[in-house]
Design an enzyme around this catalytic site. Structure first.
Site, short mmCIF file in Angstrom:
data_model
loop_
_atom_site.label_atom_id
_atom_site.label_comp_id
_atom_site.label_asym_id
_atom_site.label_seq_id
_atom_site.Cartn_x
_atom_site.Cartn_y
_atom_site.Cartn_z
CG ASP A 155 -1.89 1.11 1.32
OD1 ASP A 155 -2.14 1.75 0.28
OD2 ASP A 155 -2.43 1.38 2.42
CB CYS A 163 -5.69 -1.49 -1.11
SG CYS A 163 -4.55 -0.19 -0.59
N1 NVA Z 1 -3.60 3.48 3.47
C1 NVA Z 1 -4.30 4.20 2.44
C2 NVA Z 1 -5.35 3.36 1.82
C3 NVA Z 1 -6.11 3.98 0.69
C4 NVA Z 1 -7.19 3.10 0.17
C5 NVA Z 1 -4.88 5.47 3.02
O1 NVA Z 1 -5.41 5.42 4.14
O2 NVA Z 1 -4.81 6.50 2.38
N1 CP Z 2 -8.71 0.90 -2.00
C1 CP Z 2 -9.54 1.92 -1.73
O1 CP Z 2 -10.20 1.98 -0.69
O2 CP Z 2 -9.61 2.85 -2.72
P1 CP Z 2 -10.34 4.24 -2.64
O3 CP Z 2 -9.57 5.12 -1.70
O4 CP Z 2 -10.31 4.76 -4.04
O5 CP Z 2 -11.74 4.03 -2.15
#
Ligand code: NVA
Ligand code: CP
Length: 312
Positions: free
Chosen positions: A225, A265
């Site tokens: 991620d 993700c």
């Molecule tokens: N760890 C990331 C996930 C985005 C889907 C965030 O919190 O921005």
């Molecule tokens: N992976 C995920 O939650 O993507 P978004 O931030 O685009 O919803």
């Protein structure tokens, strides 16, 4: 009134419940029809977002529409919430209009407060600590691609963040070996690991190391991620330096199992946490994983509303 079923984190769900939801997600996918039984007919679901979203928002909106329900997208900035109305009052009012509330925000405690105040199910669509809907889609994707959950080794490379926490908990519940490699100081929270282990399936093993090669060696799944999550933008430079050795690149893929699959993700930063050639390469399943967000949202909503009908 029957007890409502929230999804605040996967800590509250047991092995059977998770397995049921991910199996149903696969059934929704295999049915391959967009419109089906309208199991959400007459239901309105509020979607509160305090952070941006592509996948989560759209997969929920489309899933709800395809099941005959109505999604009400609410940007937190445009609610009175943005001018100081409490999350509890917001929840009490929304529960008078809507049948469930999906929320993406910063502090996990706000989601807990909302769930305590609102008489309708609350679904966590990402907080600083957890991203349970993502982990459900991830487990569904692993089951879909590997056709099993037992004897699977997941290597998570990068930041011990919300996505890592939820995948760690989901892996523990489902008996998956989970090894995270994080730079010192960026490991997942020890309290969360302890809680995950307390509810773990007997086959599960959770480990945290500081060497990406050690975690990746022989792994069936390589997962990463972003290095700086939403809300951490000012730390981006510092994090880029701390994580410089934690890219999933061809070398790391080379030490994993030959059949290893690569997951993310999304959104991704090619050249940071993942090399472009890996994200877009033959072992990557990231777009199937993203697609599965929608199938699992349907399965989760069917579970929350306690309907056995598939809606297809
Ligand atoms: N760890 C990331 C996930 C985005 C889907 C965030 O919190 O921005
Ligand atoms: N992976 C995920 O939650 O993507 P978004 O931030 O685009 O919803």
């Amino acid at each position: 009134m029957a007890e409502k079923r929230d999804l605040l984190s996967l800590l509250d769900y047991d092995h059977e419940e998770i397995y049921q939801i991910i199996s149903r997600g696969l059934q929704f996918k295999r049915a391959a029809t967009r419109k089906g039984n309208q199991i959400l007919d007459g239901k309105s679901i509020a979607l509160i977002f305090s952070k941006p979203s592509t996948r989560t928002r759209i997969s929920f909106e489309v899933a709800i529409a395809q099941l005959g329900g109505h999604a009400v997208y609410l940007s937190a900035r445009e609610l009175q919430l943005g001018r100081g109305e409490t999350i509890q009052d917001t929840g009490r009012v929304l529960a008078r209009y809507c049948d469930a509330i999906v929320i993406r925000t910063f502090a996990h405690e706000d989601v807990v407060s909302l769930a305590n105040a609102a008489d309708v199910p609350v679904i966590n669509a990402l907080t600083d600590d957890f991203h349970p809907c993502q982990a459900l889609a991830d487990l569904m994707t692993i089951l879909e691609k590997k056709e099993r959950l037992s004897d699977i080794r997941v290597a998570y490379i990068g930041d011990g963040n919300n996505v890592c926490n939820s995948l760690l908990i989901g892996s523990a519940k489902m008996g998956i070996d989970f090894k995270a490699a994080c730079p010192p100081g960026y490991e997942p929270d020890a309290g969360i690991i302890k809680k995950a282990l307390a509810g773990a399936d007997k086959g599960a093993k959770i480990e945290v190391v500081n060497d990406p090669l050690e975690a990746a060696r022989g792994a069936d799944i390589l997962y990463t991620d972003v290095w700086a999550s939403m809300g951490q933008e000012t730390e981006a430079d510092k994090r880029r330096a701390a994580f410089s050795n934690f890219t999933i690149d061809e070398k790391l893929v080379g030490v994993a199992d030959q059949q290893a699959l690569v997951m993310h993700c999304l959104p991704a930063h090619r050249g940071e946490e993942i090399a472009a050639g890996v994200l877009d390469g033959p072992q990557s399943i990231v777009f199937d994983q993203a697609e599965n967000r929608m199938h699992i949202q349907k399965a989760l909503l069917a579970h929350i509303f306690k309907t056995n009908r598939l809606g297809v």
